[in-house]
Design an enzyme around this catalytic site. Structure first.
Site, PDB file in Angstrom:
ATOM      1  N   LYS A 244      12.689   2.652  64.724  1.00 39.26           N
ATOM      2  CA  LYS A 244      12.350   4.078  64.825  1.00 39.26           C
ATOM      3  C   LYS A 244      10.907   4.328  64.372  1.00 39.26           C
ATOM      4  O   LYS A 244      10.148   4.999  65.063  1.00 39.26           O
ATOM      5  CB  LYS A 244      13.317   4.934  63.992  1.00 39.26           C
ATOM      6  CG  LYS A 244      14.780   4.749  64.355  1.00 39.26           C
ATOM      7  CD  LYS A 244      15.701   5.636  63.539  1.00 39.26           C
ATOM      8  CE  LYS A 244      15.707   5.324  62.063  1.00 39.26           C
ATOM      9  NZ  LYS A 244      16.393   4.068  61.691  1.00 39.26           N
TER      10      LYS A 244
ATOM     11  N   ARG B 279      20.469  12.402  59.741  1.00 38.99           N
ATOM     12  CA  ARG B 279      21.291  11.228  59.456  1.00 38.99           C
ATOM     13  C   ARG B 279      22.720  11.603  59.086  1.00 38.99           C
ATOM     14  O   ARG B 279      23.533  10.720  58.813  1.00 38.99           O
ATOM     15  CB  ARG B 279      20.677  10.452  58.298  1.00 38.99           C
ATOM     16  CG  ARG B 279      19.771   9.278  58.737  1.00 38.99           C
ATOM     17  CD  ARG B 279      19.132   8.693  57.494  1.00 38.99           C
ATOM     18  NE  ARG B 279      18.796   7.312  57.564  1.00 38.99           N
ATOM     19  CZ  ARG B 279      17.571   6.854  57.808  1.00 38.99           C
ATOM     20  NH1 ARG B 279      16.589   7.671  58.098  1.00 38.99           N
ATOM     21  NH2 ARG B 279      17.330   5.555  57.770  1.00 38.99           N
TER      22      ARG B 279
ATOM     23  N   ARG C 129      10.705  -7.864  56.974  1.00 42.46           N
ATOM     24  CA  ARG C 129       9.784  -6.837  56.473  1.00 42.46           C
ATOM     25  C   ARG C 129       9.744  -6.855  54.949  1.00 42.46           C
ATOM     26  O   ARG C 129       8.687  -6.709  54.343  1.00 42.46           O
ATOM     27  CB  ARG C 129      10.222  -5.450  56.972  1.00 42.46           C
ATOM     28  CG  ARG C 129       9.286  -4.354  56.516  1.00 42.46           C
ATOM     29  CD  ARG C 129       9.627  -3.006  57.124  1.00 42.46           C
ATOM     30  NE  ARG C 129      10.883  -2.494  56.620  1.00 42.46           N
ATOM     31  CZ  ARG C 129      11.462  -1.382  57.067  1.00 42.46           C
ATOM     32  NH1 ARG C 129      10.910  -0.699  58.042  1.00 42.46           N
ATOM     33  NH2 ARG C 129      12.596  -0.970  56.556  1.00 42.46           N
TER      34      ARG C 129
ATOM     35  N   ARG D 230       9.249  -3.126  49.715  1.00 35.75           N
ATOM     36  CA  ARG D 230      10.225  -2.023  49.676  1.00 35.75           C
ATOM     37  C   ARG D 230      11.478  -2.461  48.939  1.00 35.75           C
ATOM     38  O   ARG D 230      12.067  -3.491  49.262  1.00 35.75           O
ATOM     39  CB  ARG D 230      10.569  -1.576  51.104  1.00 35.75           C
ATOM     40  CG  ARG D 230       9.674  -0.444  51.579  1.00 35.75           C
ATOM     41  CD  ARG D 230       9.960  -0.044  52.986  1.00 35.75           C
ATOM     42  NE  ARG D 230      11.312   0.467  53.198  1.00 35.75           N
ATOM     43  CZ  ARG D 230      11.680   1.111  54.296  1.00 35.75           C
ATOM     44  NH1 ARG D 230      10.796   1.346  55.244  1.00 35.75           N
ATOM     45  NH2 ARG D 230      12.912   1.531  54.434  1.00 35.75           N
TER      46      ARG D 230
ATOM     47  N   ARG E 129      22.944  -0.244  53.487  1.00 37.52           N
ATOM     48  CA  ARG E 129      22.343   0.779  54.360  1.00 37.52           C
ATOM     49  C   ARG E 129      23.037   0.798  55.713  1.00 37.52           C
ATOM     50  O   ARG E 129      23.265   1.860  56.302  1.00 37.52           O
ATOM     51  CB  ARG E 129      20.834   0.510  54.535  1.00 37.52           C
ATOM     52  CG  ARG E 129      20.052   0.837  53.276  1.00 37.52           C
ATOM     53  CD  ARG E 129      18.673   0.220  53.326  1.00 37.52           C
ATOM     54  NE  ARG E 129      17.863   0.756  54.400  1.00 37.52           N
ATOM     55  CZ  ARG E 129      16.723   0.217  54.809  1.00 37.52           C
ATOM     56  NH1 ARG E 129      16.276  -0.883  54.242  1.00 37.52           N
ATOM     57  NH2 ARG E 129      16.043   0.775  55.775  1.00 37.52           N
TER      58      ARG E 129
HETATM   59  P1  B4P Z   1      11.183   0.035  61.594  1.00 34.66           P
HETATM   60  O1  B4P Z   1      10.552   0.602  62.803  1.00 34.66           O
HETATM   61  O2  B4P Z   1      10.434   0.213  60.306  1.00 34.66           O
HETATM   62  O3  B4P Z   1      12.658   0.531  61.369  1.00 34.66           O
HETATM   63  P2  B4P Z   1      13.265   1.970  61.083  1.00 34.66           P
HETATM   64  O4  B4P Z   1      14.351   2.105  62.109  1.00 34.66           O
HETATM   65  O5  B4P Z   1      12.224   3.032  61.068  1.00 34.66           O
HETATM   66  O6  B4P Z   1      13.769   1.790  59.598  1.00 34.66           O
HETATM   67  P3  B4P Z   1      14.524   2.378  58.371  1.00 34.66           P
HETATM   68  O7  B4P Z   1      15.861   2.907  58.786  1.00 34.66           O
HETATM   69  O8  B4P Z   1      14.459   1.211  57.451  1.00 34.66           O
HETATM   70  O9  B4P Z   1      13.771   3.475  57.598  1.00 34.66           O
HETATM   71  P4  B4P Z   1      13.740   4.878  56.912  1.00 34.66           P
HETATM   72  O10 B4P Z   1      12.400   4.853  56.317  1.00 34.66           O
HETATM   73  O11 B4P Z   1      14.050   5.944  57.898  1.00 34.66           O
HETATM   74  O12 B4P Z   1      11.414  -1.514  61.890  1.00 34.66           O
HETATM   75  C1  B4P Z   1      11.923  -2.407  60.921  1.00 34.66           C
HETATM   76  C2  B4P Z   1      11.286  -3.781  61.100  1.00 34.66           C
HETATM   77  O13 B4P Z   1      11.580  -4.303  62.392  1.00 34.66           O
HETATM   78  C3  B4P Z   1       9.766  -3.776  60.979  1.00 34.66           C
HETATM   79  O14 B4P Z   1       9.369  -4.906  60.241  1.00 34.66           O
HETATM   80  C4  B4P Z   1       9.281  -3.882  62.424  1.00 34.66           C
HETATM   81  O15 B4P Z   1       8.031  -4.530  62.546  1.00 34.66           O
HETATM   82  C5  B4P Z   1      10.392  -4.694  63.076  1.00 34.66           C
HETATM   83  N1  B4P Z   1      10.580  -4.388  64.496  1.00 34.66           N
HETATM   84  C6  B4P Z   1      10.600  -3.141  65.051  1.00 34.66           C
HETATM   85  N2  B4P Z   1      10.810  -3.227  66.380  1.00 34.66           N
HETATM   86  C7  B4P Z   1      10.938  -4.571  66.679  1.00 34.66           C
HETATM   87  C8  B4P Z   1      11.180  -5.310  67.890  1.00 34.66           C
HETATM   88  N3  B4P Z   1      11.311  -4.698  69.094  1.00 34.66           N
HETATM   89  N4  B4P Z   1      11.274  -6.650  67.819  1.00 34.66           N
HETATM   90  C9  B4P Z   1      11.135  -7.283  66.624  1.00 34.66           C
HETATM   91  N5  B4P Z   1      10.888  -6.646  65.434  1.00 34.66           N
HETATM   92  C10 B4P Z   1      10.802  -5.291  65.463  1.00 34.66           C
HETATM   93  O16 B4P Z   1      14.878   4.979  55.752  1.00 34.66           O
HETATM   94  C11 B4P Z   1      14.792   4.419  54.463  1.00 34.66           C
HETATM   95  C12 B4P Z   1      15.737   5.081  53.448  1.00 34.66           C
HETATM   96  O17 B4P Z   1      15.299   6.456  53.171  1.00 34.66           O
HETATM   97  C13 B4P Z   1      17.209   5.283  53.849  1.00 34.66           C
HETATM   98  O18 B4P Z   1      18.004   4.127  53.593  1.00 34.66           O
HETATM   99  C14 B4P Z   1      17.641   6.486  52.950  1.00 34.66           C
HETATM  100  O19 B4P Z   1      17.939   6.104  51.644  1.00 34.66           O
HETATM  101  C15 B4P Z   1      16.394   7.360  52.920  1.00 34.66           C
HETATM  102  N6  B4P Z   1      16.413   8.400  53.996  1.00 34.66           N
HETATM  103  C16 B4P Z   1      15.517   8.463  55.030  1.00 34.66           C
HETATM  104  N7  B4P Z   1      15.808   9.525  55.831  1.00 34.66           N
HETATM  105  C17 B4P Z   1      16.921  10.120  55.295  1.00 34.66           C
HETATM  106  C18 B4P Z   1      17.699  11.245  55.684  1.00 34.66           C
HETATM  107  N8  B4P Z   1      17.420  11.965  56.788  1.00 34.66           N
HETATM  108  N9  B4P Z   1      18.778  11.582  54.924  1.00 34.66           N
HETATM  109  C19 B4P Z   1      19.075  10.888  53.820  1.00 34.66           C
HETATM  110  N10 B4P Z   1      18.381   9.803  53.390  1.00 34.66           N
HETATM  111  C20 B4P Z   1      17.299   9.411  54.115  1.00 34.66           C
END
Ligand code: B4P
Length: 193
Positions: free
Chosen positions: A14, A89, A128, A134, A145
């Site tokens: 995302k 979420r 990552r 992190r 998670r």
């Molecule tokens: P990202 O792109 O970073 O993944 P994400 O889906 O954004 O991640 P996440 O769910 O961890 O984050 P959030 O900050 O929202 O990709 C991950 C990795 O994969 C990277 O290293 C990237 O390079 C790699 N990658 C991406 N695409 C790829 C591909 N096609 N091929 C290979 N590798 C690939 O959440 C973090 C925490 O914040 C939650 O657990 C929660 O505690 C809190 N939180 C956030 N929003 C919340 C909400 N709305 N309500 C309640 N808690 C919340």
């Protein structure tokens, strides 16, 4: 105005794809993960509270996250549209977002859900974690998670499906190929900026 939700499990890409979408379509990016991490690093009262949940792989309470989103929408009155990354979420967050947007006489137009097999999610996030520092990218917390995602977040897809707004996409291709799939859907609604 065009408002998009990028939906999917932790590590589905995302944040990665939001950066590409912002560059191509000039939408205002709102990532609750980034907003929360900024509060944590500044050790604000909100951040100190949120960190307790994040470090355990749990979702932060709805009222905290909804307040942050509301402020962020208000700060950007001239946006071409918003891309919501990692929000909503829970069903409560989805309902609150609908109400906030209704007040602004707009709505969610499209929800793009990235689908990635669980073993790939774990591999990506552990990878990552090796460099990000992190606290929630350890294998134990990642597993929690993903569990939290299945329990509380996955049902949000059904909420948008009922309104005909949900589109599921394969998220386990390369970053470039996944972006092409996302762009094809976005361009049914919006041209590049
Ligand atoms: P990202 O792109 O970073 O993944 P994400 O889906 O954004 O991640 P996440 O769910 O961890 O984050 P959030 O900050 O929202 O990709 C991950 C990795 O994969 C990277 O290293 C990237 O390079 C790699 N990658 C991406 N695409 C790829 C591909 N096609 N091929 C290979 N590798 C690939 O959440 C973090 C925490 O914040 C939650 O657990 C929660 O505690 C809190 N939180 C956030 N929003 C919340 C909400 N709305 N309500 C309640 N808690 C919340």
């Amino acid at each position: 105005m065009f408002n998009l939700i990028l939906f999917g499990p932790p590590g589905s890409g995302k944040g990665t794809q939001s950066a590409n979408i912002v560059q191509a379509y000039h939408l205002q990016h709102i990532s609750t993960g980034d907003l929360l991490r900024s509060e944590v690093s500044r050790q604000t009262p909100l951040g100190v509270d949120a960190q307790k949940y994040m470090d355990q792989g749990l979702l932060v309470p709805d009222e905290v996250v909804i307040g942050m989103i509301s402020n962020k929408i208000d700060e950007n009155p001239d946006a071409r549209g918003f891309i919501f990354d990692g929000f909503p979420r829970t069903r409560g967050q989805a309902e609150a977002l609908d109400k906030l947007l209704e007040l602004k006489k707009t709505q969610i137009h499209l929800v793009l859900a990235l689908e990635v097999p669980e073993e790939d999610l774990i591999k990506r996030l552990v990878g990552r974690g090796a460099t990000s520092g992190r606290s929630d990218d350890t294998e134990e917390v990642i597993t929690k998670r993903i569990k939290e995602y299945h329990a509380k977040t996955e049902p949000v897809a059904g909420y948008y499906h009922a309104f005909g707004k949900l589109q599921r996409l394969k998220g386990d291709n390369t970053i470039e190929d996944t972006f092409k799939l996302l762009s094809a859907e976005i361009e049914k609604h919006l041209q590049p900026a």
